[in-house]
Design a protein around this motif. Structure first.
Motif, PDB file in Angstrom:
ATOM      1  N   LYS A  49      22.928 -29.404 -45.910  1.00 50.33           N
ATOM      2  CA  LYS A  49      23.035 -28.290 -46.869  1.00 50.33           C
ATOM      3  C   LYS A  49      23.197 -28.881 -48.272  1.00 50.33           C
ATOM      4  O   LYS A  49      23.955 -29.838 -48.458  1.00 50.33           O
ATOM      5  N   VAL A  50      22.496 -28.292 -49.216  1.00 51.79           N
ATOM      6  CA  VAL A  50      22.543 -28.761 -50.603  1.00 51.79           C
ATOM      7  C   VAL A  50      22.998 -27.614 -51.503  1.00 51.79           C
ATOM      8  O   VAL A  50      22.582 -26.475 -51.310  1.00 51.79           O
ATOM      9  N   GLY A  51      23.866 -27.927 -52.455  1.00 49.15           N
ATOM     10  CA  GLY A  51      24.337 -26.909 -53.399  1.00 49.15           C
ATOM     11  C   GLY A  51      24.494 -27.488 -54.788  1.00 49.15           C
ATOM     12  O   GLY A  51      24.557 -28.714 -54.965  1.00 49.15           O
ATOM     13  N   MET A  52      24.537 -26.603 -55.787  1.00 45.92           N
ATOM     14  CA  MET A  52      24.581 -27.070 -57.167  1.00 45.92           C
ATOM     15  C   MET A  52      25.699 -26.394 -57.965  1.00 45.92           C
ATOM     16  O   MET A  52      25.924 -25.192 -57.841  1.00 45.92           O
ATOM     17  N   TYR A  84      25.120 -31.503 -54.928  1.00 46.31           N
ATOM     18  CA  TYR A  84      25.886 -32.122 -53.834  1.00 46.31           C
ATOM     19  C   TYR A  84      25.310 -31.730 -52.474  1.00 46.31           C
ATOM     20  O   TYR A  84      24.712 -30.654 -52.331  1.00 46.31           O
ATOM     21  N   MET A 157      29.228 -23.229 -49.186  1.00 42.85           N
ATOM     22  CA  MET A 157      28.150 -23.802 -48.371  1.00 42.85           C
ATOM     23  C   MET A 157      28.487 -23.698 -46.880  1.00 42.85           C
ATOM     24  O   MET A 157      27.622 -23.383 -46.061  1.00 42.85           O
TER      25      MET A 157
ATOM     26  N   TYR B  34      27.743 -20.178 -56.303  1.00 39.63           N
ATOM     27  CA  TYR B  34      26.960 -21.337 -56.721  1.00 39.63           C
ATOM     28  C   TYR B  34      25.565 -21.238 -56.117  1.00 39.63           C
ATOM     29  O   TYR B  34      25.364 -20.586 -55.097  1.00 39.63           O
ATOM     30  N   LYS B  35      24.624 -21.948 -56.745  1.00 41.77           N
ATOM     31  CA  LYS B  35      23.258 -21.967 -56.205  1.00 41.77           C
ATOM     32  C   LYS B  35      23.218 -22.926 -55.035  1.00 41.77           C
ATOM     33  O   LYS B  35      23.686 -24.068 -55.154  1.00 41.77           O
ATOM     34  N   THR B  36      22.648 -22.484 -53.928  1.00 45.41           N
ATOM     35  CA  THR B  36      22.540 -23.370 -52.760  1.00 45.41           C
ATOM     36  C   THR B  36      21.154 -23.228 -52.131  1.00 45.41           C
ATOM     37  O   THR B  36      20.474 -22.232 -52.352  1.00 45.41           O
ATOM     38  N   LYS B  37      20.792 -24.222 -51.363  1.00 45.04           N
ATOM     39  CA  LYS B  37      19.525 -24.171 -50.612  1.00 45.04           C
ATOM     40  C   LYS B  37      19.840 -23.773 -49.173  1.00 45.04           C
ATOM     41  O   LYS B  37      20.941 -24.043 -48.677  1.00 45.04           O
ATOM     42  N   THR B  38      18.876 -23.188 -48.496  1.00 41.84           N
ATOM     43  CA  THR B  38      19.058 -22.809 -47.088  1.00 41.84           C
ATOM     44  C   THR B  38      19.346 -24.058 -46.253  1.00 41.84           C
ATOM     45  O   THR B  38      18.742 -25.119 -46.481  1.00 41.84           O
ATOM     46  N   ALA B  39      20.273 -23.927 -45.311  1.00 44.03           N
ATOM     47  CA  ALA B  39      20.623 -25.060 -44.440  1.00 44.03           C
ATOM     48  C   ALA B  39      19.384 -25.520 -43.678  1.00 44.03           C
ATOM     49  O   ALA B  39      18.566 -24.702 -43.264  1.00 44.03           O
ATOM     50  N   ARG B  40      19.258 -26.834 -43.534  1.00 46.98           N
ATOM     51  CA  ARG B  40      18.053 -27.409 -42.928  1.00 46.98           C
ATOM     52  C   ARG B  40      18.443 -28.278 -41.732  1.00 46.98           C
ATOM     53  O   ARG B  40      19.388 -29.077 -41.829  1.00 46.98           O
TER      54      ARG B  40
END
Lengths: 203, 199
Positions: A49-52, A84, A157, B34-40
């Motif tokens: 998982k990636v977050g900013m 992160y 996250m 916060y901005k996050t991407k979908t879990a992969r």
């Protein structure tokens, strides 16, 4: 005397056969042996998982106070971005303590065994304690990213991972299938080693 | 006429300011998103592991690195596991010996959203212009805490207990294993390191 000798001979002759009956596999023995293993883990999934973290942008800010905050932030010179990532682990397992005696069918004559294993379950196996800093750029009058902000980001996250993975059966289906395949091959080999041709499936 | 416009502007500004102040004081402060991407999904790996012990602890922490301090609470999950795919099997005469493999002690942060909370952090070496704890420094501390938990798991005898439990589980499972002489020879499960293998 002769009669006594004959009985003694008969007992002596049949003793190994009679005691040998104890060596024969009994369905209950197989059941107990498998059940005592308890939890057997068969497959592990790593989820990234990636977050900013960044200062709020006016166009994306919500509510009056959010807009005002973004407006004041826009006046400050510089950039503030931190990206992160971390991994979460999921494990698929069978809880053999859930096995029932009727789930183990042994045919001693044909040397075949049918095992109906409890359903594969999925659980979270924790997450990486460390948060990897993929990118960090804080310039001008902007303040450094604090540990509290990183902790909040990780919390958000984690909530999203839980929603996407744990609450969504489709996402964990591949993990479940992988665990079932491993369980089938492992238990088939094990029972083959015990002298049975085994059929393994799941309840 | 000018005075009238000035009055209007002042009233509008005062109204905006009053709304802002009231909003700040009364509105429920929404947690910042916060901005996050979908879990992969990064990987799926198969294994056969026996897990005989679970540890769940909530630990308060106060620690420092490079003069920077942190006070936090961390929920940890620990597990003691044995890889059954890497069992060492030896045949001595008619006896088959199965050796219990070295344990793996996994200590992770709980996957729960509230597993890590910071109460305070400060720079003790520079009180006027305090520097924030960096991610690298925080990771150094977290690795230290992880090592401490692993040490505790050994010191409290959890690993010995997990190994005993593993032998108890595996002995009946391998008792009927066919050795070099079929089922004639006995099969025994031996634990070569009952108190574990510290790394």
């Amino acid at each position: 005397m002769k009669r006594f000798n004959a009985i003694f001979f008969v007992v002596l002759f049949f003793f190994p056969i009679l005691t040998g009956c104890g060596e024969k596999e009994h369905p209950v023995d197989v059941y107990h042996r498998l059940r005592d293993v308890d939890r057997l883990e068969l497959s592990r999934m790593t989820v990234g998982k990636v977050g900013m973290i960044s200062d709020p942008v006016f166009s994306e800010a919500n509510g009056f106070s959010g807009k005002m905050e973004a407006l004041f932030d826009a006046m400050k010179p510089g950039v503030r971005i931190g990206v992160y990532s971390y991994d979460t682990y999921l494990v698929a397992y069978v809880d053999l303590a859930q096995l029932r005696p009727e789930d183990v069918v042994i045919d001693s004559e044909t040397k075949t065994a049918e095992i109906h294993l409890p359903p594969v379950r999925v659980m979270t196996d924790g997450r990486e304690p460390q948060l990897h800093e993929v990118h960090y750029r804080v310039t001008g009058m902007r303040s450094a990213i604090t540990p509290a902000e990183r902790a909040k980001l990780k919390s958000q996250m984690a909530a999203e991972v839980k929603k996407q993975m744990v609450g969504n059966g489709a996402a964990t289906e591949a993990l479940r299938e992988s665990a079932e395949a491993k369980a089938k091959s492992w238990f088939t080999d094990l029972l083959e080693n015990w002298g049975y041709v085994a059929t393994v499936d799941f309840k | 006429m000018i005075m009238k416009w000035i009055k209007i502007i002042v009233i509008v500004l005062a109204a905006v300011l009053a709304y802002y102040v009231v909003n700040m004081l009364t509105a429920e402060r929404k947690e910042r998103e916060y901005k996050t991407k979908t879990a992969r999904i990064k990987s799926i790996e198969q294994m056969v592991e026996l897990c005989t012990l679970d540890v769940h602890e909530e630990v308060p922490l106060k620690d420092s690195v490079n003069g920077k301090w942190i006070v936090a609470r961390q929920t940890i999950e620990g597990r003691v596991r044995f890889d059954l795919d890497s069992l060492k099997v030896e045949e001595r005469g008619d006896t088959t010996i199965v050796y219990l493999p070295p344990e793996r002690v996994d200590v992770m942060e709980s996957a729960s959203p509230s597993a890590y909370e910071i109460y305070d952090s400060w720079d003790a070496s520079n009180r006027l212009f305090g520097r924030a704890l960096t991610a690298a420094e925080e990771n150094t501390l977290k690795r230290r805490w992880q090592k401490n938990v692993v040490k505790r798991v050994y010191d409290r005898g959890y690993v010995s207990r997990a190994r005993r439990q593993a032998v108890e589980s595996l002995t009946p499972l391998f008792r009927q294993m066919q050795g070099p002489f079929g089922k004639e020879g006995p099969v025994i499960v031996i634990d070569p390191t009952p108190s574990g293998t510290r790394r």
